[in-house]
Design an enzyme around this catalytic site. Structure first.
Site, short mmCIF file in Angstrom:
data_model
loop_
_atom_site.label_atom_id
_atom_site.label_comp_id
_atom_site.label_asym_id
_atom_site.label_seq_id
_atom_site.Cartn_x
_atom_site.Cartn_y
_atom_site.Cartn_z
N HIS A 25 6.17 -12.73 6.77
CA HIS A 25 6.31 -11.31 6.45
C HIS A 25 7.39 -11.13 5.39
O HIS A 25 8.35 -11.91 5.34
CB HIS A 25 6.68 -10.49 7.70
N HIS A 31 -1.83 -8.85 1.88
CA HIS A 31 -1.48 -7.59 2.57
C HIS A 31 -2.58 -7.26 3.59
O HIS A 31 -2.81 -8.02 4.52
CB HIS A 31 -1.25 -6.51 1.52
N ARG A 89 4.03 -5.60 16.91
CA ARG A 89 2.63 -5.17 17.01
C ARG A 89 1.75 -6.34 17.44
O ARG A 89 0.76 -6.18 18.14
CB ARG A 89 2.15 -4.59 15.66
N ASP A 102 -1.50 -9.00 11.76
CA ASP A 102 -2.88 -9.37 11.44
C ASP A 102 -3.33 -10.65 12.14
O ASP A 102 -4.52 -10.97 12.14
CB ASP A 102 -3.03 -9.52 9.92
N SER A 104 0.83 -1.22 0.00
CA SER A 104 0.00 0.00 0.00
C SER A 104 0.86 1.26 0.00
O SER A 104 0.60 2.20 -0.77
CB SER A 104 -0.96 0.01 1.19
N1 AMX Z 1 1.59 -19.78 4.95
C1 AMX Z 1 1.98 -20.60 3.95
N2 AMX Z 1 3.01 -20.35 3.13
C2 AMX Z 1 3.71 -19.23 3.37
C3 AMX Z 1 3.41 -18.36 4.42
C4 AMX Z 1 2.29 -18.66 5.21
N3 AMX Z 1 1.88 -17.86 6.20
N4 AMX Z 1 4.28 -17.32 4.40
C5 AMX Z 1 5.12 -17.55 3.36
N5 AMX Z 1 4.76 -18.70 2.75
C6 AMX Z 1 5.35 -19.28 1.55
C7 AMX Z 1 5.18 -18.30 0.39
O1 AMX Z 1 3.88 -18.41 -0.16
C8 AMX Z 1 6.29 -18.75 -0.54
O2 AMX Z 1 5.84 -19.92 -1.17
P1 AMX Z 1 6.21 -20.20 -2.72
O3 AMX Z 1 7.70 -20.14 -2.81
O4 AMX Z 1 5.63 -21.54 -2.98
O5 AMX Z 1 5.56 -19.11 -3.50
C9 AMX Z 1 7.39 -19.12 0.44
O6 AMX Z 1 6.74 -19.40 1.70
C10 AMX Z 1 8.43 -18.05 0.66
O7 AMX Z 1 7.78 -16.87 1.05
P2 AMX Z 1 8.53 -15.80 2.00
O8 AMX Z 1 9.72 -15.33 1.26
O9 AMX Z 1 8.72 -16.36 3.35
O10 AMX Z 1 7.43 -14.68 2.14
P3 AMX Z 1 7.06 -13.53 1.10
O11 AMX Z 1 7.92 -12.36 1.40
O12 AMX Z 1 7.04 -14.02 -0.29
O13 AMX Z 1 5.55 -13.24 1.49
C11 AMX Z 1 3.74 -12.81 2.92
C12 AMX Z 1 5.22 -12.56 2.65
C13 AMX Z 1 3.28 -11.94 4.06
C14 AMX Z 1 2.94 -12.47 1.67
C15 AMX Z 1 3.55 -14.32 3.26
O14 AMX Z 1 4.26 -14.61 4.44
C16 AMX Z 1 2.09 -14.71 3.42
O15 AMX Z 1 1.46 -15.03 2.42
N6 AMX Z 1 1.54 -14.68 4.67
C17 AMX Z 1 0.14 -14.94 4.90
C18 AMX Z 1 -0.71 -13.74 4.54
C19 AMX Z 1 -0.50 -12.64 5.54
O16 AMX Z 1 -0.56 -12.84 6.75
N7 AMX Z 1 -0.30 -11.42 5.05
C20 AMX Z 1 -0.20 -10.22 5.93
C21 AMX Z 1 1.22 -9.68 5.98
C22 AMX Z 1 1.27 -8.42 6.80
C23 AMX Z 1 0.56 -7.31 6.11
O17 AMX Z 1 0.96 -6.86 5.07
N8 AMX Z 1 -0.53 -6.83 6.65
#
Ligand code: AMX
Length: 544
Positions: A425, A379, A434, A480, A349
């Site tokens: 993250h 996000h 947080r 979150d 964002s």
């Molecule tokens: N559950 C399952 N798989 C996850 C995961 C989770 N909570 N977090 C990361 N992974 C996976 C990714 O999908 C990725 O898989 P891939 O290689 O098969 O595509 C792999 O682990 C590597 O990812 P990463 O480098 O650890 O994370 P990222 O920087 O690519 O993504 C985030 C970060 C937040 C999108 C990811 O951790 C996620 O999807 N979390 C769940 C959704 C969430 O809680 N989002 C809120 C984040 C905070 C915010 O912005 N408000």
């Protein structure tokens, strides 16, 4: 909103009927006058305009202007749709404070460019290019900095430091969002008087034109609250001071000024738009009017329908950071949401707003774009997803789920190709501070809440599973993972609405930085992209 010097206001009061008639067609006026001017002049101007337009007091037809004021707010009055503030000196006027800071920061940036333009910040690797630019330093963002281990710092202050230093509504309470806004904009901890003055100023700026509500009403009730929120922000855009000033040929050196006006107006108006959507969707459209005697967080809470001081404190907490006083903990949690306000510049964002604004799109356009990014499940939508997911756990396994059953449920989620919401993250590599604040809050105030107990169990169960997956860089919970359960506990149960709260909070960080983008004259953002062919050829050459 226009700023007029006292002398100009005097002139306005004497000007011809035809000129006043033309002025009255421009729109609505807020009048901010210095104590040397006297409110009688504002009254005179208002009466003249009202006389000419022949409209009743309070019909919302007149209102616009804002006299120059480098001064603290002494009193606020309103007469129909023309309202004014009286001020004394510049200490309590945020805009004046900012105007003093800008030249020195411009010089600082100029010196960086001159002395260090070619200093290396690291190297770009292929995995950064195809991996969402992770770890690539490529943005200037003044208001906050995220440390992977320690978490966020707002202008150098950690969340606990903000809780200790920023003014609160009452001793020991959560910091007021207005104080965080002041800190983000100026880098200085404001006094309670400065925060109170800003509170008043935000009230003055908070009138939302009717067409905004009509635009929202044109959407079906089934439209996601974030879609309704973005629609409201886009409808607010028609009042953009930046757009008007740009069309009138404003010089680049002054871009920050209407950006400031738009940003403060937007921040002031968002709680009205957001609470309207909440009441429209979940409370049969029974809108609760603003109470201008309340601070930003408490007023937002009240307009949502949570008059209980506890809910108001929750709101402040949500909006700003995470701390509490038992008597007021509901507002405290809402205040916590305001600690979502800024998380440096690279998150979806914040980065979206920065990118869109780099094309000189105004703050409404930029923030509207940011909201669309916030509405994505990876996000900002994650807070909705977490509560829905936790409720699905309860539906399937009951509240007294064992750790073994929970593990199975987490694996089932992962095997179905979904993520565990609230965990992981892009930058953080430890439990989000947080999250920790909210956990402490819950341990103190709602230890027996069944959903909180489930959140606690997840904290034990999920990280080892994500670690076992082998690819997740941060198996720990993010912000979150917790907020929804707190809001749910205090009666704000509608998960689909949660991201709107996040959006209101984020306006404070995003808009603060947008003002600095314009003040520092940051250029159009335009990174280089390449194709897979290009990458393969480049790698072949590098290996040779
Ligand atoms: N559950 C399952 N798989 C996850 C995961 C989770 N909570 N977090 C990361 N992974 C996976 C990714 O999908 C990725 O898989 P891939 O290689 O098969 O595509 C792999 O682990 C590597 O990812 P990463 O480098 O650890 O994370 P990222 O920087 O690519 O993504 C985030 C970060 C937040 C999108 C990811 O951790 C996620 O999807 N979390 C769940 C959704 C969430 O809680 N989002 C809120 C984040 C905070 C915010 O912005 N408000």
């Amino acid at each position: 909103m226009y700023r007029l010097h006292g002398s100009l206001l005097r002139l306005l009061c004497c000007c011809s009927t035809s000129l006043l008639r033309r002025l009255s067609r421009i729109g609505s006026y807020h009048i901010l006058i210095g104590s040397n001017v006297g409110s009688s002049l504002a009254v005179k101007l208002y009466l003249s305009l009202k006389n000419i337009c022949g409209r009743g007091v309070g019909d919302g037809f007149l209102s616009k202007c804002h006299c120059d004021l480098k001064a603290p707010i002494q009193s606020s009055n309103s007469l129909g749709s023309v309202r004014w503030l009286q001020v004394q000196s510049s200490d309590q006027d945020l805009r004046s404070q900012l105007a003093e800071l800008i030249p020195e920061q411009q010089e600082r940036l100029k010196k960086l460019k001159t002395d260090h333009a070619k200093t290396q910040l690291g190297s770009i690797t292929v995995d950064m290019v195809i991996g969402g630019m992770r770890g690539m330093t490529g943005l200037l963002w003044e208001t906050s900095l995220l440390d992977p281990e320690e978490g966020i710092r707002f202008r150098g202050l950690s969340i606990p430091e903000c809780q200790n230093l920023l003014p609160a509504a009452h001793p020991g309470g959560e910091p007021l969002p207005e104080g965080l806004l002041w800190l983000l904009l100026t880098g200085k901890v404001p006094s309670k008087e400065q925060v109170d003055a800003l509170s008043k100023e935000l009230h003055i700026r908070s009138t939302v034109p009717d067409h905004v509500y009509r635009a929202i009403d044109s959407l079906p009730l089934s439209a996601h609250p974030m879609t309704q929120f973005t629609t409201g922000v886009m409808a607010l855009q028609v009042q953009s001071e930046f757009q008007k000033a740009y069309e009138n040929g404003l010089s680049k050196a002054k871009f920050w000024e209407p950006t400031y006006e738009d940003s403060l107006n937007l921040i002031a108006q968002l709680p009205l738009v957001a609470s309207y959507i909440y009441r429209r969707l979940y409370k049969n459209g029974q809108v609760i009017p603003a109470d201008n005697s309340l601070d930003y967080g408490a007023n937002f809470s009240r307009m949502l329908g949570f008059d209980d001081p506890k809910m108001q404190e929750l709101m402040r907490l949500y909006v700003t950071i995470h701390r509490t006083d038992f008597a007021n903990f509901v507002i405290e949690i809402l205040l916590q949401i305001f600690f979502y306000s800024d998380h440096e510049g690279g998150n979806v964002s914040a980065h979206t707003a920065h990118l869109v604004a780099s094309a000189l799109s105004d703050p409404y356009l930029s923030f509207g774009a940011a909201l669309n990014g916030l509405a994505g499940p990876l996000h900002g939508l994650a807070n909705q997803e977490v509560l829905l997911w936790i409720k699905s756990v309860v539906d399937e396994c009951g509240e007294n789920i064992t750790a073994e059953q929970l593990k199975e449920y987490v694996w089932k989620t992962l095997k179905s190709g979904k993520v565990v919401p609230g965990y992981g993250h892009g930058v953080l590599r430890k439990t989000d501070p947080r999250y920790t604040c909210q956990r402490e809050f819950a341990l103190k105030h709602l230890p027996d809440d069944p959903l909180f107990q489930l959140v606690s169990k997840l904290y034990e169960v999920v990280p080892p599973i994500l670690t076992e997956l082998g690819k997740v860089k941060n198996p720990w919970p993010n912000v979150d993972a917790h907020s929804g359960v707190l809001l749910n506990h205090f009666g704000l149960t509608e998960a689909r609405y949660f991201t709107v709260l996040f959006g209101v909070s984020r306006s404070i960080g995003i808009c603060s930085q947008l003002i600095w983008d314009r003040a520092l004259g940051l250029p159009l953002e335009r990174p280089k992209s390449v194709t897979m062919d290009w990458l393969e050829n480049h790698c072949k050459k590098a290996a040779a």
